[in-house]
Scaffold this motif. Structure first.
Motif, short mmCIF file in Angstrom:
data_model
loop_
_atom_site.label_atom_id
_atom_site.label_comp_id
_atom_site.label_asym_id
_atom_site.label_seq_id
_atom_site.Cartn_x
_atom_site.Cartn_y
_atom_site.Cartn_z
N MET A 1 41.78 44.81 42.03
CA MET A 1 40.84 44.04 42.85
C MET A 1 41.44 42.74 43.38
O MET A 1 41.24 42.38 44.54
CB MET A 1 39.57 43.73 42.06
N PHE A 2 42.19 42.02 42.54
CA PHE A 2 42.73 40.72 42.94
C PHE A 2 44.25 40.72 43.06
O PHE A 2 44.88 39.68 42.96
CB PHE A 2 42.28 39.64 41.94
N TYR A 3 44.81 41.89 43.28
CA TYR A 3 46.26 41.99 43.46
C TYR A 3 46.73 41.08 44.59
O TYR A 3 47.73 40.37 44.48
CB TYR A 3 46.62 43.44 43.74
N PHE A 4 45.99 41.08 45.70
CA PHE A 4 46.37 40.27 46.86
C PHE A 4 46.33 38.78 46.52
O PHE A 4 47.10 37.99 47.07
CB PHE A 4 45.45 40.58 48.04
N GLN A 5 45.42 38.38 45.62
CA GLN A 5 45.35 36.98 45.21
C GLN A 5 46.59 36.59 44.41
O GLN A 5 47.19 35.52 44.63
CB GLN A 5 44.09 36.75 44.36
N GLN A 6 46.96 37.46 43.50
CA GLN A 6 48.09 37.15 42.63
C GLN A 6 49.38 36.98 43.42
O GLN A 6 50.17 36.07 43.16
CB GLN A 6 48.24 38.26 41.59
N VAL A 7 49.61 37.85 44.43
CA VAL A 7 50.88 37.79 45.17
C VAL A 7 50.91 36.66 46.19
O VAL A 7 51.96 36.37 46.76
CB VAL A 7 51.18 39.14 45.85
N THR A 8 49.76 36.00 46.42
CA THR A 8 49.73 34.87 47.34
C THR A 8 49.34 33.57 46.65
O THR A 8 49.01 32.59 47.31
CB THR A 8 48.73 35.14 48.49
N GLY A 9 49.39 33.55 45.33
CA GLY A 9 49.04 32.34 44.59
C GLY A 9 47.60 31.91 44.79
O GLY A 9 47.28 30.73 44.70
N TRP A 10 46.71 32.86 45.06
CA TRP A 10 45.28 32.59 45.24
C TRP A 10 45.01 31.63 46.39
O TRP A 10 44.05 30.86 46.38
CB TRP A 10 44.65 32.08 43.95
N SER A 11 45.84 31.65 47.41
CA SER A 11 45.68 30.75 48.54
C SER A 11 45.06 31.48 49.72
O SER A 11 45.70 32.33 50.35
CB SER A 11 47.05 30.19 48.96
N GLY A 12 43.81 31.16 50.04
CA GLY A 12 43.18 31.73 51.21
C GLY A 12 43.90 31.37 52.49
O GLY A 12 43.98 32.16 53.43
N THR A 13 44.45 30.17 52.54
CA THR A 13 45.20 29.74 53.72
C THR A 13 46.43 30.62 53.94
O THR A 13 46.71 31.04 55.07
CB THR A 13 45.63 28.27 53.56
N ARG A 14 47.15 30.93 52.87
CA ARG A 14 48.33 31.80 52.98
C ARG A 14 47.92 33.21 53.41
O ARG A 14 48.57 33.81 54.27
CB ARG A 14 49.06 31.85 51.63
N THR B 1 41.00 48.14 45.63
CA THR B 1 40.05 47.32 46.36
C THR B 1 40.64 45.93 46.57
O THR B 1 41.60 45.54 45.91
CB THR B 1 38.70 47.17 45.62
N MET B 2 40.04 45.18 47.49
CA MET B 2 40.43 43.79 47.71
C MET B 2 39.13 43.00 47.86
O MET B 2 38.45 43.10 48.87
CB MET B 2 41.30 43.66 48.96
N LYS B 3 38.79 42.26 46.82
CA LYS B 3 37.52 41.52 46.81
C LYS B 3 37.76 40.09 47.29
O LYS B 3 38.51 39.33 46.69
CB LYS B 3 36.96 41.51 45.38
N LEU B 4 37.08 39.74 48.39
CA LEU B 4 37.13 38.37 48.91
C LEU B 4 35.91 37.63 48.43
O LEU B 4 34.77 38.04 48.68
CB LEU B 4 37.18 38.38 50.44
N SER B 5 36.14 36.54 47.71
CA SER B 5 35.06 35.79 47.09
C SER B 5 34.88 34.44 47.76
O SER B 5 35.81 33.88 48.35
CB SER B 5 35.40 35.59 45.60
N HIS B 6 33.66 33.90 47.65
CA HIS B 6 33.37 32.55 48.12
C HIS B 6 33.33 31.54 46.97
O HIS B 6 33.08 30.36 47.21
CB HIS B 6 32.02 32.50 48.83
#
Length: 421
Positions: free
Chosen positions: A292-305, A341-346
């Motif tokens: 679910m949060f694989y994309f977060q881990q590989v980008t350092g949890w940066s929404g800007t990146r 999955t890729m969960k985008l959170s607010h």
């Protein structure tokens, strides 16, 4: 099918011969080929329950109030899952065709929900918490948060195993280390057959937290869960920066997760329910950082990146395949092939420096998740048209030396005896 899903396909430069490792092209006959507009209209009508192959999602203020990128998520679930699954979009809007009360009566919910008294900054997500478990319990199927990209068919994530009577699994969920050394079930993706005993008890426990209150403030002090330590994610292991929130408020926000923590440590002598045994033997668990949060881990949890990578042009006039282009290509291929999955959170709001969901919510970026020729558009296309070949690896989680409570479902600790595993 809409231009975003089909007509742009040749421009994506992807064919059977050029697919990256770990992906196959799905035959179009397996997909729902209606246009975005047709599927959007269909989602805003009620559909009969004909099986347990239901996907449930919810937006308390209605479909039209969702950001376009969230609407496109759900449209693409319908397209990818095809005719065997029914996606049910529900809301809490009086008079709405898709109001949750068409599926569940008020007895499932606390007074704050029924009387529209919920307040504070988290009405939307906590309204979703209130309805999700009840829907699965009554009808069966899968809950997915609306902010979720779906990269893998639900049959291949878990449902084949859940419906297989020779498999021990009756439920599927994702887990993450929400306290150092302790894996915790979260609620963004949950699958189970109707009448599931864990789901029913989980829902009843969470509804009890809402007795006499209108928001989640102070949930961590509630008699049912106050004996549990505050949540404190192991940010170093998650490649995550320090969270900019107090753990009391963080734990309040994840009150439903805390109820699950109570339940998985509960043995109820009144009916013989054994939480530790049930979770160990009957729940199919997958690591959230992979699924679910694989994309977060590989980008350092940066929404800007993440925004920078996905906004980059992939094809079209003047595109230069430089280091930045390759980074974006790798990010998208990696996501499509290696996470379900890729969960985008607010939120919780303020916890991180930036959230991609917030950026895409803003009016100036309403089309940036699907702009023709961008990597975001390619990610959207791949989420529908590509099939992963990897084998998902479940976790066998053990929780040694934890205190097991021997008590009734809604009895606070301290009023009855306890045992230790």
């Amino acid at each position: 099918m809409s231009p975003s899903a089909v007509e742009t396909a040749p421009q994506l430069g992807t064919t059977l011969d050029t697919l990256p490792p770990g992906l196959e092209l799905i035959p179009t006959e397996k997909l729902d080929l209606r246009t975005d507009e047709e599927i959007a209209a269909w989602l805003q009508t009620r559909h009969p329950i004909t099986s347990q192959k239901n996907v449930w999602t919810f937006w308390h203020s209605g479909y039209a109030q969702m950001a376009p990128w969230v609407q496109r998520n759900i449209i693409n679930w319908v397209r990818k899952l095809g005719p065997d699954w029914t996606v049910h979009f529900l809301d809490h809007v009086p008079g709405s065709e898709t109001n949750v009360y068409h599926f569940l009566d008020s007895s499932f919910f606390p007074d704050a929900f029924n009387n529209n008294l919920m307040d504070g900054p988290h009405v939307g997500p906590h309204s979703g918490d209130i309805v999700r478990l009840a829907l699965i319990c009554k009808y069966g199927g899968v809950w997915m948060d609306a902010g979720t990209f779906l990269f893998r068919h639900i049959d291949d994530i878990c449902w084949k195993q859940i419906e297989d009577s020779s498999c021990p699994y009756e439920m599927c969920a994702f887990v993450v280390e929400m306290r150092p050394g302790v894996e915790t079930i979260i609620n963004g993706f949950i699958a189970a057959n109707r009448g599931n005993p864990f789901i029913r008890r989980w829902h009843d426990t969470y509804v009890a937290l809402w007795d006499g209150v209108t928001n989640s403030h102070g949930f961590h002090k509630h008699p049912l869960i106050r004996h549990l330590p505050l949540l404190c994610p192991a940010v170093d292991k998650l490649n995550c920066p320090d969270l900019n929130v107090l753990m009391e408020g963080f734990t309040d926000y994840f009150g439903q997760t805390m109820c699950c923590e109570r339940l998985r440590k509960l043995v109820d002598p009144s009916d013989g329910f054994n939480g530790p045994e049930y979770v160990s033997n009957s729940v199919l668990l997958f690591p959230v950082m992979q699924e679910m949060f694989y994309f977060q881990q590989v980008t350092g949890w940066s929404g800007t990146r993440q925004f920078e990578l996905l906004t980059a042009k992939r094809s079209g006039e003047g595109v230069v395949k430089d280091e930045k282009w390759q980074a974006a290509e790798d990010f998208v291929h990696d996501s499509l092939a290696n996470t379900s999955t890729m969960k985008l959170s607010h939120g919780p709001p303020g916890a991180l420096e930036s959230f991609l969901a917030d950026l895409w919510d803003s009016p100036e970026h309403h089309d940036k998740d699907n702009l023709e020729g961008t990597f975001a558009n390619y990610l959207r296309y791949g989420s529908v048209h590509f099939k992963q070949t990897r084998k998902m690896l479940p976790m066998k989680v053990s929780w040694p030396d934890e205190e097991i409570l021997c008590m009734g479902l809604l009895e606070p600790k301290g009023e009855v005896s306890k045992v230790t595993s």
